[in-house]
Design an enzyme around this catalytic site. Structure first.
Site, PDB file in Angstrom:
ATOM      1  N   GLY A  61      -2.038  12.251  -5.976  1.00 14.44           N
ATOM      2  CA  GLY A  61      -2.462  11.638  -4.725  1.00 14.44           C
ATOM      3  C   GLY A  61      -2.626  12.641  -3.596  1.00 14.44           C
ATOM      4  O   GLY A  61      -2.439  13.853  -3.784  1.00 14.44           O
ATOM      5  N   ASP A 113       5.381   6.065 -15.787  1.00 16.14           N
ATOM      6  CA  ASP A 113       5.155   4.877 -14.975  1.00 16.14           C
ATOM      7  C   ASP A 113       6.457   4.541 -14.255  1.00 16.14           C
ATOM      8  O   ASP A 113       7.424   4.115 -14.879  1.00 16.14           O
ATOM      9  CB  ASP A 113       4.718   3.714 -15.873  1.00 16.14           C
ATOM     10  CG  ASP A 113       4.428   2.437 -15.095  1.00 16.14           C
ATOM     11  OD1 ASP A 113       4.623   2.426 -13.862  1.00 16.14           O
ATOM     12  OD2 ASP A 113       4.028   1.440 -15.735  1.00 16.14           O
ATOM     13  N   ILE A 114       6.485   4.754 -12.936  1.00 14.51           N
ATOM     14  CA  ILE A 114       7.747   4.555 -12.209  1.00 14.51           C
ATOM     15  C   ILE A 114       8.194   3.099 -12.187  1.00 14.51           C
ATOM     16  O   ILE A 114       9.348   2.819 -11.859  1.00 14.51           O
ATOM     17  CB  ILE A 114       7.663   5.097 -10.763  1.00 14.51           C
ATOM     18  CG1 ILE A 114       6.651   4.314  -9.917  1.00 14.51           C
ATOM     19  CG2 ILE A 114       7.365   6.578 -10.758  1.00 14.51           C
ATOM     20  CD1 ILE A 114       6.722   4.633  -8.430  1.00 14.51           C
ATOM     21  N   THR A 169      -1.354   1.518  -2.169  1.00 14.51           N
ATOM     22  CA  THR A 169      -1.609   1.556  -0.730  1.00 14.51           C
ATOM     23  C   THR A 169      -2.805   0.716  -0.293  1.00 14.51           C
ATOM     24  O   THR A 169      -3.059   0.604   0.900  1.00 14.51           O
ATOM     25  CB  THR A 169      -1.846   3.007  -0.277  1.00 14.51           C
ATOM     26  OG1 THR A 169      -2.983   3.533  -0.971  1.00 14.51           O
ATOM     27  CG2 THR A 169      -0.634   3.870  -0.580  1.00 14.51           C
ATOM     28  N   THR A 207       5.756   4.122   5.234  1.00 13.85           N
ATOM     29  CA  THR A 207       4.570   3.857   6.043  1.00 13.85           C
ATOM     30  C   THR A 207       4.893   3.199   7.377  1.00 13.85           C
ATOM     31  O   THR A 207       5.933   2.539   7.532  1.00 13.85           O
ATOM     32  CB  THR A 207       3.616   2.932   5.255  1.00 13.85           C
ATOM     33  OG1 THR A 207       2.507   2.552   6.076  1.00 13.85           O
ATOM     34  CG2 THR A 207       4.322   1.657   4.821  1.00 13.85           C
ATOM     35  N   ASP A 208       3.959   3.341   8.319  1.00 14.96           N
ATOM     36  CA  ASP A 208       4.067   2.651   9.602  1.00 14.96           C
ATOM     37  C   ASP A 208       3.874   1.146   9.458  1.00 14.96           C
ATOM     38  O   ASP A 208       4.205   0.379  10.365  1.00 14.96           O
ATOM     39  CB  ASP A 208       3.042   3.206  10.594  1.00 14.96           C
ATOM     40  CG  ASP A 208       1.611   3.128  10.081  1.00 14.96           C
ATOM     41  OD1 ASP A 208       1.404   3.313   8.862  1.00 14.96           O
ATOM     42  OD2 ASP A 208       0.684   2.891  10.881  1.00 14.96           O
ATOM     43  N   TYR A 267       1.864  -5.371   1.754  1.00 12.97           N
ATOM     44  CA  TYR A 267       2.034  -3.925   1.638  1.00 12.97           C
ATOM     45  C   TYR A 267       3.249  -3.453   2.438  1.00 12.97           C
ATOM     46  O   TYR A 267       4.123  -2.750   1.919  1.00 12.97           O
ATOM     47  CB  TYR A 267       0.774  -3.212   2.118  1.00 12.97           C
ATOM     48  CG  TYR A 267       0.918  -1.710   2.195  1.00 12.97           C
ATOM     49  CD1 TYR A 267       1.241  -0.962   1.069  1.00 12.97           C
ATOM     50  CD2 TYR A 267       0.723  -1.034   3.406  1.00 12.97           C
ATOM     51  CE1 TYR A 267       1.375   0.419   1.139  1.00 12.97           C
ATOM     52  CE2 TYR A 267       0.849   0.344   3.478  1.00 12.97           C
ATOM     53  CZ  TYR A 267       1.181   1.070   2.344  1.00 12.97           C
ATOM     54  OH  TYR A 267       1.323   2.430   2.424  1.00 12.97           O
ATOM     55  N   LYS A 293       6.824  -1.963   0.874  1.00  9.78           N
ATOM     56  CA  LYS A 293       7.302  -0.615   1.193  1.00  9.78           C
ATOM     57  C   LYS A 293       8.683  -0.651   1.834  1.00  9.78           C
ATOM     58  O   LYS A 293       9.526   0.206   1.557  1.00  9.78           O
ATOM     59  CB  LYS A 293       6.305   0.094   2.110  1.00  9.78           C
ATOM     60  CG  LYS A 293       4.972   0.435   1.464  1.00  9.78           C
ATOM     61  CD  LYS A 293       5.106   1.451   0.347  1.00  9.78           C
ATOM     62  CE  LYS A 293       5.318   2.842   0.858  1.00  9.78           C
ATOM     63  NZ  LYS A 293       5.299   3.861  -0.232  1.00  9.78           N
ATOM     64  N   TRP A 335      -1.721   6.661   8.848  1.00  6.77           N
ATOM     65  CA  TRP A 335      -3.149   7.029   8.817  1.00  6.77           C
ATOM     66  C   TRP A 335      -3.340   8.415   8.205  1.00  6.77           C
ATOM     67  O   TRP A 335      -3.961   9.310   8.801  1.00  6.77           O
ATOM     68  CB  TRP A 335      -3.737   6.973  10.217  1.00  6.77           C
ATOM     69  CG  TRP A 335      -3.824   5.604  10.819  1.00  6.77           C
ATOM     70  CD1 TRP A 335      -3.250   4.450  10.363  1.00  6.77           C
ATOM     71  CD2 TRP A 335      -4.538   5.229  12.010  1.00  6.77           C
ATOM     72  NE1 TRP A 335      -3.548   3.395  11.188  1.00  6.77           N
ATOM     73  CE2 TRP A 335      -4.341   3.845  12.209  1.00  6.77           C
ATOM     74  CE3 TRP A 335      -5.302   5.936  12.919  1.00  6.77           C
ATOM     75  CZ2 TRP A 335      -4.897   3.152  13.286  1.00  6.77           C
ATOM     76  CZ3 TRP A 335      -5.859   5.256  14.002  1.00  6.77           C
ATOM     77  CH2 TRP A 335      -5.650   3.865  14.170  1.00  6.77           C
TER      78      TRP A 335
END
Length: 287
Positions: free
Chosen positions: A11, A37-38, A63, A102-103, A126, A130, A151
């Site tokens: 990624g 594969d987590i 994501t 993430t925000d 999402y 997270k 972002w």
């Protein structure tokens, strides 16, 4: 020799982490879904048990916000149970876990930057998945760093590439004028992840580019730096197909970095200019 396992090594941030650490005297363990594969706890435990990493960096995640809404079980499987499995494995092999978050764990109703001490209140699947991943890590892994960013742009950035594709075709780029956050370069973020992994204390950190902007301002800067003359039109978020479900305000205050005397990342415009120059050089075969 220290072993560092990077999950999601293909990624945006994973690739940058691998590039940085490849220059260090460490043994890199690079995996993606095709190798480990987590979401499969047995696979994770077997890989960790055989390789005995000292640090696990989880850059993996689902994501795509729209896909998360359409397939919530898949979202929680990847973004929550994946980190849970890595946390359990890290505890067993006595590794330190570094998790990228993430925000989107914030709902977006605020008007001032969110610090690490503000209570999350995600509104999307999402964001909720997270946050669940963060909570599993706190519950199961006593040695961890959680890094929230926002972002993120760089290689494989679907949003940035969609802007450039439209601009290159002379089409109008429509971007949300009512979504605000701090764009962050994947390369700069990887540098800071590496620094915190090596020298930082355990805990939660916000790591973003300095300054903030709307999606519209970001798109205008991308088009300007690209040299295209395409029009960028400000629209309401609901009309921006790529970002309609993201928080309206999710600026992150990097308070923990400041209090820990860790240098902040540059302004987002500086990082974007550097990335666009590197991208152009690669296309011209100069890198």
């Amino acid at each position: 020799m220290q072993k560092i396992w990077i999950c999601g090594a293909g990624g945006r941030v994973g690739r940058q982490m691998a590039r940085l650490l490849d220059k260090k005297p460490v043994e890199l363990l690079l995996t993606d879904i095709d190798s480990v594969d987590i979401t499969n706890s047995k696979e994770v435990m077997e890989y960790a048990g055989i390789n005995r990493p000292h640090v696990i960096v989880n850059c993996a995640g689902l994501t795509d916000v729209r896909m998360c809404e359409a397939e919530p079980e898949r979202a929680f499987l990847v973004n929550a149970l994946g980190p849970r499995n890595l946390s359990v494995a890290a505890r067993v092999v006595k590794a330190r876990l570094v998790q990228l978050s993430t925000d989107d764990v914030f709902g977006g109703g605020g008007q001032v930057p969110y610090t690490e001490f503000d209570s999350p209140s995600p509104e999307t699947v999402y964001g909720k998945s997270k946050l669940a991943g963060e909570n599993f890590i706190r519950e199961f892994c006593n040695r961890h760093i959680i890094i929230r960013s926002s972002w993120i742009f760089g290689d494989k950035s679907l949003y940035l590439e969609s802007i450039l594709k439209l601009a290159s075709e002379g089409k109008t780029v429509k971007a949300a004028v009512d979504q605000i956050a701090s764009p962050t370069g994947a390369a700069g973020l990887a540098e800071k992840v590496k620094e915190l992994m090596e020298y930082g204390e355990d805990g939660l950190y916000h790591v973003t580019g300095q300054g903030f902007c709307t999606r519209y301002e970001f798109a205008k800067e991308v088009v300007r730096l690209s040299g295209y003359s395409a029009k960028v039109e400000p629209v309401e978020a609901i009309r921006d197909a790529y970002t309609a479900m993201r928080p309206s305000y999710s600026v992150l205050d990097n308070m923990m970095l400041r209090m820990s005397s860790v240098d902040l990342l540059p302004d987002w415009k500086v990082m974007l200019k550097e990335y666009m120059e590197q991208r152009a050089a690669k296309k011209q075969g100069r890198m």
